[in-house]
Design a protein around this motif. Structure first.
Motif, PDB file in Angstrom:
ATOM      1  N   ALA A  71      -5.892   0.396   5.499  1.00  0.00           N
ATOM      2  CA  ALA A  71      -7.141   0.822   4.863  1.00  0.00           C
ATOM      3  C   ALA A  71      -7.213   2.350   4.768  1.00  0.00           C
ATOM      4  CB  ALA A  71      -8.336   0.287   5.637  1.00  0.00           C
ATOM      5  N   ILE A  72      -6.783   3.031   5.818  1.00  0.00           N
ATOM      6  CA  ILE A  72      -6.796   4.504   5.794  1.00  0.00           C
ATOM      7  C   ILE A  72      -5.851   5.024   4.722  1.00  0.00           C
ATOM      8  CG2 ILE A  72      -6.107   6.558   7.105  1.00  0.00           C
ATOM      9  CD1 ILE A  72      -7.217   5.052   9.609  1.00  0.00           C
ATOM     10  N   LEU A  73      -4.660   4.452   4.632  1.00  0.00           N
ATOM     11  CA  LEU A  73      -3.714   4.867   3.592  1.00  0.00           C
ATOM     12  C   LEU A  73      -4.302   4.639   2.204  1.00  0.00           C
ATOM     13  CD1 LEU A  73      -0.287   3.506   4.892  1.00  0.00           C
ATOM     14  CD2 LEU A  73      -0.905   5.898   4.538  1.00  0.00           C
ATOM     15  N   ARG A  74      -4.866   3.455   2.002  1.00  0.00           N
ATOM     16  CA  ARG A  74      -5.385   3.077   0.685  1.00  0.00           C
ATOM     17  C   ARG A  74      -6.591   3.927   0.287  1.00  0.00           C
ATOM     18  NH1 ARG A  74      -8.813  -0.804   0.851  1.00  0.00           N
ATOM     19  NH2 ARG A  74      -7.705  -1.897   2.510  1.00  0.00           N
ATOM     20  N   GLN A  75      -7.470   4.235   1.260  1.00  0.00           N
ATOM     21  CA  GLN A  75      -8.726   4.898   0.931  1.00  0.00           C
ATOM     22  C   GLN A  75      -8.727   6.402   1.150  1.00  0.00           C
ATOM     23  OE1 GLN A  75     -11.435   2.828   3.485  1.00  0.00           O
ATOM     24  NE2 GLN A  75     -11.313   0.921   2.342  1.00  0.00           N
ATOM     25  N   GLY A  76      -7.810   6.908   1.969  1.00  0.00           N
ATOM     26  CA  GLY A  76      -7.929   8.305   2.354  1.00  0.00           C
ATOM     27  C   GLY A  76      -6.752   9.209   2.053  1.00  0.00           C
ATOM     28  N   VAL A  77      -5.713   8.696   1.426  1.00  0.00           N
ATOM     29  CA  VAL A  77      -4.540   9.530   1.161  1.00  0.00           C
ATOM     30  C   VAL A  77      -4.454   9.826  -0.330  1.00  0.00           C
ATOM     31  CG1 VAL A  77      -2.023   9.651   1.269  1.00  0.00           C
ATOM     32  CG2 VAL A  77      -3.289   8.621   3.155  1.00  0.00           C
ATOM     33  N   LEU A  78      -4.313  11.109  -0.642  1.00  0.00           N
ATOM     34  CA  LEU A  78      -4.139  11.565  -2.016  1.00  0.00           C
ATOM     35  C   LEU A  78      -2.764  12.194  -2.163  1.00  0.00           C
ATOM     36  CD1 LEU A  78      -7.507  13.416  -2.642  1.00  0.00           C
ATOM     37  CD2 LEU A  78      -6.749  11.348  -3.768  1.00  0.00           C
ATOM     38  N   GLN A  79      -2.158  12.031  -3.300  1.00  0.00           N
ATOM     39  CA  GLN A  79      -0.889  12.700  -3.589  1.00  0.00           C
ATOM     40  C   GLN A  79      -1.179  14.061  -4.195  1.00  0.00           C
ATOM     41  OE1 GLN A  79       1.287   9.887  -6.087  1.00  0.00           O
ATOM     42  NE2 GLN A  79       2.922  10.031  -4.584  1.00  0.00           N
ATOM     43  N   THR A 102       0.834  -1.200   0.000  1.00  0.00           N
ATOM     44  CA  THR A 102       0.000   0.000   0.000  1.00  0.00           C
ATOM     45  C   THR A 102       0.867   1.247   0.000  1.00  0.00           C
ATOM     46  OG1 THR A 102      -1.781  -1.167   1.132  1.00  0.00           O
ATOM     47  CG2 THR A 102      -1.805   1.239   1.254  1.00  0.00           C
ATOM     48  N   ARG A 103       1.945   1.238   0.770  1.00  0.00           N
ATOM     49  CA  ARG A 103       2.894   2.355   0.808  1.00  0.00           C
ATOM     50  C   ARG A 103       3.423   2.635  -0.593  1.00  0.00           C
ATOM     51  NH1 ARG A 103       8.611   2.409   0.730  1.00  0.00           N
ATOM     52  NH2 ARG A 103       8.650   0.151   0.658  1.00  0.00           N
ATOM     53  N   MET A 104       3.790   1.580  -1.309  1.00  0.00           N
ATOM     54  CA  MET A 104       4.344   1.738  -2.660  1.00  0.00           C
ATOM     55  C   MET A 104       3.320   2.353  -3.618  1.00  0.00           C
ATOM     56  SD  MET A 104       7.477   0.798  -2.477  1.00  0.00           S
ATOM     57  CE  MET A 104       7.954   0.570  -4.173  1.00  0.00           C
ATOM     58  N   ALA A 105       2.059   1.990  -3.470  1.00  0.00           N
ATOM     59  CA  ALA A 105       1.022   2.522  -4.354  1.00  0.00           C
ATOM     60  C   ALA A 105       0.638   3.951  -3.980  1.00  0.00           C
ATOM     61  CB  ALA A 105      -0.213   1.627  -4.308  1.00  0.00           C
ATOM     62  N   ARG A 125      -2.849  14.065  -7.819  1.00  0.00           N
ATOM     63  CA  ARG A 125      -2.591  12.807  -8.524  1.00  0.00           C
ATOM     64  C   ARG A 125      -3.382  11.671  -7.874  1.00  0.00           C
ATOM     65  NH1 ARG A 125       3.619  11.851  -8.758  1.00  0.00           N
ATOM     66  NH2 ARG A 125       4.310  13.973  -8.572  1.00  0.00           N
ATOM     67  N   PRO A 126      -4.678  11.566  -8.196  1.00  0.00           N
ATOM     68  CA  PRO A 126      -5.466  10.479  -7.597  1.00  0.00           C
ATOM     69  C   PRO A 126      -5.115   9.128  -8.219  1.00  0.00           C
ATOM     70  CG  PRO A 126      -6.803  11.695  -9.146  1.00  0.00           C
ATOM     71  CD  PRO A 126      -5.476  12.398  -9.084  1.00  0.00           C
ATOM     72  N   ARG A 127      -5.153   8.106  -7.401  1.00  0.00           N
ATOM     73  CA  ARG A 127      -4.925   6.745  -7.901  1.00  0.00           C
ATOM     74  C   ARG A 127      -6.201   6.247  -8.568  1.00  0.00           C
ATOM     75  NH1 ARG A 127      -3.406   7.187  -3.045  1.00  0.00           N
ATOM     76  NH2 ARG A 127      -5.023   5.908  -2.121  1.00  0.00           N
ATOM     77  N   GLU A 128      -6.044   5.318  -9.472  1.00  0.00           N
ATOM     78  CA  GLU A 128      -7.185   4.744 -10.208  1.00  0.00           C
ATOM     79  C   GLU A 128      -8.252   4.212  -9.250  1.00  0.00           C
ATOM     80  OE1 GLU A 128      -9.114   4.016 -13.762  1.00  0.00           O
ATOM     81  OE2 GLU A 128      -7.096   4.830 -13.602  1.00  0.00           O
ATOM     82  N   SER A 129      -7.831   3.560  -8.171  1.00  0.00           N
ATOM     83  CA  SER A 129      -8.782   2.967  -7.232  1.00  0.00           C
ATOM     84  C   SER A 129      -9.644   4.026  -6.550  1.00  0.00           C
ATOM     85  CB  SER A 129      -8.053   2.138  -6.178  1.00  0.00           C
ATOM     86  OG  SER A 129      -7.169   2.955  -5.429  1.00  0.00           O
ATOM     87  N   LEU A 130      -9.123   5.223  -6.360  1.00  0.00           N
ATOM     88  CA  LEU A 130      -9.915   6.290  -5.743  1.00  0.00           C
ATOM     89  C   LEU A 130     -10.923   6.871  -6.718  1.00  0.00           C
ATOM     90  CD1 LEU A 130      -7.184   8.184  -3.709  1.00  0.00           C
ATOM     91  CD2 LEU A 130      -8.895   6.587  -2.865  1.00  0.00           C
ATOM     92  N   LEU A 131     -10.588   6.915  -7.987  1.00  0.00           N
ATOM     93  CA  LEU A 131     -11.497   7.466  -8.982  1.00  0.00           C
ATOM     94  C   LEU A 131     -12.741   6.611  -9.158  1.00  0.00           C
ATOM     95  CD1 LEU A 131      -8.949   8.586 -11.698  1.00  0.00           C
ATOM     96  CD2 LEU A 131     -10.175  10.030 -10.075  1.00  0.00           C
ATOM     97  N   LEU A 132     -12.637   5.336  -8.933  1.00  0.00           N
ATOM     98  CA  LEU A 132     -13.791   4.451  -9.099  1.00  0.00           C
ATOM     99  C   LEU A 132     -14.895   4.751  -8.097  1.00  0.00           C
ATOM    100  CD1 LEU A 132     -11.975   1.050  -9.725  1.00  0.00           C
ATOM    101  CD2 LEU A 132     -13.019   2.571 -11.400  1.00  0.00           C
TER     102      LEU A 132
END
Length: 104
Positions: free
Chosen positions: A64-72, A17-20, A84-91
Motif C-alpha cells: 500500500a505504501i509503494l502504491r500510494q506514496g512513491v513517485l518516480q 505493484t513493483r512493476m507499476a 512521472r506520476p502514475r494515473e492512479s495517483l492523479l485521481l
C-alpha cells in the motif's frame, strides 16, 4: 483462503505493484525484486501462524505504501527533475470543493 494462498497472493501483489511503481527504471525494478524475493525466501521456513499473519500484514502495508506514496522522479539536467506520476495517483489529486464528488 488458506495460508499458502495468502502468502502467494501477497507475493504476487508486491511484484505487480513493483512493476507499476518502478516502470522504466531497471535499477529500481531489480532492487525491489531482489528485496521482495529475499524477504520471502528468508522466512520460508516459518511455521507460526501468528508470525505468518504479522508478516502478511507487513507485506500488505508495504504494498500500500509503494502504491500510494512513491513517485518516480528523473534527473533531466542540472537542477531539473521530471516527475512521472502514475494515473492512479492523479485521481486523488483534486482541488478542494464543498460539493461532494459525484460517482460516475
Amino acid at each position: 483462503m488458506g495460508t499458502r494462498l495468502k502468502i502467494l497472493s501477497t507475493f504476487k501483489s508486491l511484484h505487480r505493484t513493483r512493476m507499476a511503481v518502478f516502470k522504466d527504471d531497471d535499477k529500481a525494478l531489480t532492487a525491489a525484486r531482489l528485496k521482495i524475493n529475499d524477504e520471502f525466501r528468508k522466512n520460508k521456513e516459518e511455521t507460526s501462524e501468528e508470525n505468518i499473519k504479522k508478516m502478511l500484514k507487513m507485506g500488505s502495508s508495504v504494498e500500500a505504501i509503494l502504491r500510494q506514496g512513491v513517485l518516480q522522479v528523473e534527473h533531466v539536467g542540472d537542477n531539473k527533475l521530471l516527475l512521472r506520476p502514475r494515473e492512479s495517483l492523479l485521481l486523488e489529486n483534486v482541488p478542494y470543493s464543498d460539493e461532494p464528488r459525484k460517482k460516475e
